[in-house]
Design a protein around this motif. Structure first.
Motif, PDB file in Angstrom:
ATOM      1  N   THR A 121       0.846  -1.193   0.000  1.00  0.00           N
ATOM      2  CA  THR A 121       0.000   0.000   0.000  1.00  0.00           C
ATOM      3  C   THR A 121       0.878   1.239   0.000  1.00  0.00           C
ATOM      4  O   THR A 121       1.790   1.371   0.826  1.00  0.00           O
ATOM      5  CB  THR A 121      -0.924   0.019   1.230  1.00  0.00           C
ATOM      6  OG1 THR A 121      -1.786  -1.128   1.177  1.00  0.00           O
ATOM      7  CG2 THR A 121      -1.769   1.278   1.262  1.00  0.00           C
ATOM      8  N   ARG A 122       0.600   2.156  -0.897  1.00  0.00           N
ATOM      9  CA  ARG A 122       1.295   3.442  -0.932  1.00  0.00           C
ATOM     10  C   ARG A 122       0.406   4.464  -0.227  1.00  0.00           C
ATOM     11  O   ARG A 122      -0.543   4.993  -0.801  1.00  0.00           O
ATOM     12  CB  ARG A 122       1.580   3.873  -2.376  1.00  0.00           C
ATOM     13  CG  ARG A 122       2.471   5.108  -2.478  1.00  0.00           C
ATOM     14  CD  ARG A 122       2.671   5.545  -3.919  1.00  0.00           C
ATOM     15  NE  ARG A 122       3.717   6.569  -4.015  1.00  0.00           N
ATOM     16  CZ  ARG A 122       4.012   7.245  -5.131  1.00  0.00           C
ATOM     17  NH1 ARG A 122       3.314   7.000  -6.251  1.00  0.00           N
ATOM     18  NH2 ARG A 122       4.974   8.151  -5.140  1.00  0.00           N
ATOM     19  N   TRP A 123       0.709   4.711   1.029  1.00  0.00           N
ATOM     20  CA  TRP A 123      -0.091   5.626   1.823  1.00  0.00           C
ATOM     21  C   TRP A 123       0.174   7.075   1.411  1.00  0.00           C
ATOM     22  O   TRP A 123       1.314   7.477   1.202  1.00  0.00           O
ATOM     23  CB  TRP A 123       0.220   5.458   3.311  1.00  0.00           C
ATOM     24  CG  TRP A 123      -0.029   4.064   3.806  1.00  0.00           C
ATOM     25  CD1 TRP A 123       0.897   3.086   3.999  1.00  0.00           C
ATOM     26  CD2 TRP A 123      -1.289   3.492   4.152  1.00  0.00           C
ATOM     27  NE1 TRP A 123       0.301   1.936   4.455  1.00  0.00           N
ATOM     28  CE2 TRP A 123      -1.046   2.157   4.563  1.00  0.00           C
ATOM     29  CE3 TRP A 123      -2.600   3.969   4.172  1.00  0.00           C
ATOM     30  CZ2 TRP A 123      -2.071   1.299   4.978  1.00  0.00           C
ATOM     31  CZ3 TRP A 123      -3.617   3.125   4.584  1.00  0.00           C
ATOM     32  CH2 TRP A 123      -3.350   1.815   4.985  1.00  0.00           C
ATOM     33  N   ASN A 127      -2.648   8.230  -4.574  1.00  0.00           N
ATOM     34  CA  ASN A 127      -3.597   7.325  -5.231  1.00  0.00           C
ATOM     35  C   ASN A 127      -3.078   6.845  -6.580  1.00  0.00           C
ATOM     36  O   ASN A 127      -3.834   6.500  -7.471  1.00  0.00           O
ATOM     37  CB  ASN A 127      -4.971   7.985  -5.387  1.00  0.00           C
ATOM     38  CG  ASN A 127      -4.935   9.221  -6.267  1.00  0.00           C
ATOM     39  OD1 ASN A 127      -3.895   9.559  -6.836  1.00  0.00           O
ATOM     40  ND2 ASN A 127      -6.065   9.901  -6.370  1.00  0.00           N
ATOM     41  N   LYS A 178      -7.568   1.905  -5.943  1.00  0.00           N
ATOM     42  CA  LYS A 178      -7.424   3.154  -5.216  1.00  0.00           C
ATOM     43  C   LYS A 178      -8.354   3.149  -4.008  1.00  0.00           C
ATOM     44  O   LYS A 178      -9.400   2.500  -4.026  1.00  0.00           O
ATOM     45  CB  LYS A 178      -7.780   4.345  -6.106  1.00  0.00           C
ATOM     46  CG  LYS A 178      -6.894   4.515  -7.321  1.00  0.00           C
ATOM     47  CD  LYS A 178      -7.361   5.707  -8.150  1.00  0.00           C
ATOM     48  CE  LYS A 178      -6.538   5.874  -9.409  1.00  0.00           C
ATOM     49  NZ  LYS A 178      -7.014   7.046 -10.220  1.00  0.00           N
ATOM     50  N   GLY A 179      -7.961   3.899  -2.965  1.00  0.00           N
ATOM     51  CA  GLY A 179      -8.813   3.927  -1.795  1.00  0.00           C
ATOM     52  C   GLY A 179      -8.531   5.108  -0.896  1.00  0.00           C
ATOM     53  O   GLY A 179      -7.831   6.055  -1.264  1.00  0.00           O
ATOM     54  N   ARG A 180      -9.092   5.021   0.299  1.00  0.00           N
ATOM     55  CA  ARG A 180      -8.906   6.038   1.325  1.00  0.00           C
ATOM     56  C   ARG A 180      -8.447   5.375   2.615  1.00  0.00           C
ATOM     57  O   ARG A 180      -8.926   4.288   2.957  1.00  0.00           O
ATOM     58  CB  ARG A 180     -10.207   6.815   1.578  1.00  0.00           C
ATOM     59  CG  ARG A 180     -10.569   7.791   0.465  1.00  0.00           C
ATOM     60  CD  ARG A 180     -11.896   8.456   0.749  1.00  0.00           C
ATOM     61  NE  ARG A 180     -12.193   9.480  -0.234  1.00  0.00           N
ATOM     62  CZ  ARG A 180     -12.011  10.795  -0.060  1.00  0.00           C
ATOM     63  NH1 ARG A 180     -11.497  11.232   1.086  1.00  0.00           N
ATOM     64  NH2 ARG A 180     -12.318  11.654  -0.990  1.00  0.00           N
ATOM     65  N   ALA A 181      -7.547   6.038   3.337  1.00  0.00           N
ATOM     66  CA  ALA A 181      -7.090   5.519   4.618  1.00  0.00           C
ATOM     67  C   ALA A 181      -8.193   5.680   5.657  1.00  0.00           C
ATOM     68  O   ALA A 181      -8.839   6.728   5.742  1.00  0.00           O
ATOM     69  CB  ALA A 181      -5.835   6.246   5.069  1.00  0.00           C
ATOM     70  N   THR A 216      -9.494   4.284   9.860  1.00  0.00           N
ATOM     71  CA  THR A 216      -9.218   3.569  11.099  1.00  0.00           C
ATOM     72  C   THR A 216     -10.233   4.037  12.139  1.00  0.00           C
ATOM     73  O   THR A 216     -11.240   4.661  11.798  1.00  0.00           O
ATOM     74  CB  THR A 216      -7.763   3.811  11.564  1.00  0.00           C
ATOM     75  OG1 THR A 216      -7.473   2.976  12.680  1.00  0.00           O
ATOM     76  CG2 THR A 216      -7.517   5.261  11.927  1.00  0.00           C
ATOM     77  N   CYS A 236      -6.679   0.552   3.917  1.00  0.00           N
ATOM     78  CA  CYS A 236      -6.859   1.255   2.651  1.00  0.00           C
ATOM     79  C   CYS A 236      -8.179   0.771   2.053  1.00  0.00           C
ATOM     80  O   CYS A 236      -8.239  -0.268   1.388  1.00  0.00           O
ATOM     81  CB  CYS A 236      -5.690   0.970   1.714  1.00  0.00           C
ATOM     82  SG  CYS A 236      -5.795   1.840   0.122  1.00  0.00           S
ATOM     83  N   THR A 290     -11.323   0.616  -0.320  1.00  0.00           N
ATOM     84  CA  THR A 290     -11.540   0.918  -1.731  1.00  0.00           C
ATOM     85  C   THR A 290     -12.448   2.133  -1.919  1.00  0.00           C
ATOM     86  O   THR A 290     -13.362   2.378  -1.121  1.00  0.00           O
ATOM     87  CB  THR A 290     -12.166  -0.287  -2.459  1.00  0.00           C
ATOM     88  OG1 THR A 290     -12.417   0.049  -3.829  1.00  0.00           O
ATOM     89  CG2 THR A 290     -13.460  -0.727  -1.805  1.00  0.00           C
ATOM     90  N   GLU A 291     -12.172   2.915  -2.962  1.00  0.00           N
ATOM     91  CA  GLU A 291     -13.001   4.080  -3.254  1.00  0.00           C
ATOM     92  C   GLU A 291     -14.320   3.698  -3.920  1.00  0.00           C
ATOM     93  O   GLU A 291     -15.176   4.565  -4.138  1.00  0.00           O
ATOM     94  CB  GLU A 291     -12.237   5.067  -4.138  1.00  0.00           C
ATOM     95  CG  GLU A 291     -11.942   4.565  -5.531  1.00  0.00           C
ATOM     96  CD  GLU A 291     -11.226   5.583  -6.396  1.00  0.00           C
ATOM     97  OE1 GLU A 291     -11.182   5.370  -7.624  1.00  0.00           O
ATOM     98  OE2 GLU A 291     -10.707   6.576  -5.855  1.00  0.00           O
TER      99      GLU A 291
END
Length: 248
Positions: free
Chosen positions: A190-192, A195, A206-209, A211, A225, A227-228
């Motif tokens: 995952t590349r934080w 995108n 692609k997604g959004r972090a 928690t 991560c 998914t968008e």
């Protein structure tokens, strides 16, 4: 690649079963030990050289059970498993690395489905656990029930930084566990904070972090991560506030 199928004692789609077990980890109400949950084999080996009777006042391991009373209607995937021990299986996929995609029960292009499920974790008010993808057709383990030592709760979206138009408030978070289908090779990471992927890598999704909320103790310690393009299956109408949560 080896992965755990949480909630089941078998493997699918050509993956090889390595062993079956029960889910265990730290007590939901204890501050210490490990946040990560483990799949313990049914026949443990204690090690003759190190075994000592009695408590040595160190880290403790407890069995885990489904805590799903707020999701016990007839259409619920957890109908009939509340308070039952949680089983697991260690599986070896036939090709490459294994990827968990939070927020959808559909695998990305080029990947096949190992299993689909729902994200589960500690209650948001307990001490921190781990977000895990638990099979959407869970099995019940045998043994004593309703111990309340370790408990897995369904996880709901809490929208805000996660846009409400896509990540619907109170909807249960799905997940998929996927493995390469064909010629895909290499490691998955995952590349934080971005995108896109470097020119030497291939974009999978692609997604959004996301928690738990910053001032809550519980749910999962591991950021996801998500998914968008989320998909939903079983949905308990409204926000239950009686389980785990996922914020942006």
């Amino acid at each position: 690649a080896v992965y755990i199928r949480w909630g089941r004692t078998s493997c699918l789609n050509g993956s090889r079963l390595l062993y079956t077990g029960l889910v265990a980890g730290s007590h939901n109400d204890h501050k210490g030990s490990g946040y990560n949950r483990m799949c313990f084999p049914l026949l443990p080996d204690y090690g003759d050289d190190l075994h000592q009777d009695g408590s040595q006042n160190g880290a403790l391991i407890y069995s885990y059970e489904y805590e799903t009373s707020s999701w016990s209607d007839a259409s619920s995937p957890w109908n009939g498993v509340h308070n039952a021990p949680i089983v697991c299986a260690a599986c070896e996929a036939s090709l490459g690395g294994v990827l968990t995609v939070p927020g959808t029960d559909v695998c990305p292009s080029g990947f096949k489905t190992e299993y689909t499920g729902y994200i589960m974790a500690n209650h948001y008010s307990q001490y921190t656990g781990e977000y895990l993808c638990v099979d959407k057709q869970p099995e019940k383990g045998t043994g004593t029930t309703n111990r309340n030592w370790g408990r897995f709760y369904p996880t709901e979206f809490a929208c805000g930084n996660l846009p409400c138009r896509s990540y619907t408030q109170g909807y249960e978070v799905t997940c998929s566990v996927c493995s390469p289908d064909g010629d895909i090779s290499g490691s998955i990471y995952t590349r934080w904070g971005r995108n896109d992927c470097p020119s030497t890598s291939t974009l999978v999704y692609k997604g959004r972090a996301a928690t738990e909320y910053y001032n809550n103790y519980g749910s999962g310690a591991n950021p996801l991560c998500v998914t968008e393009k989320p998909t939903f299956d079983y949905v308990k109408a409204g926000r239950q506030n009686s389980g785990s949560r996922l914020w942006g």
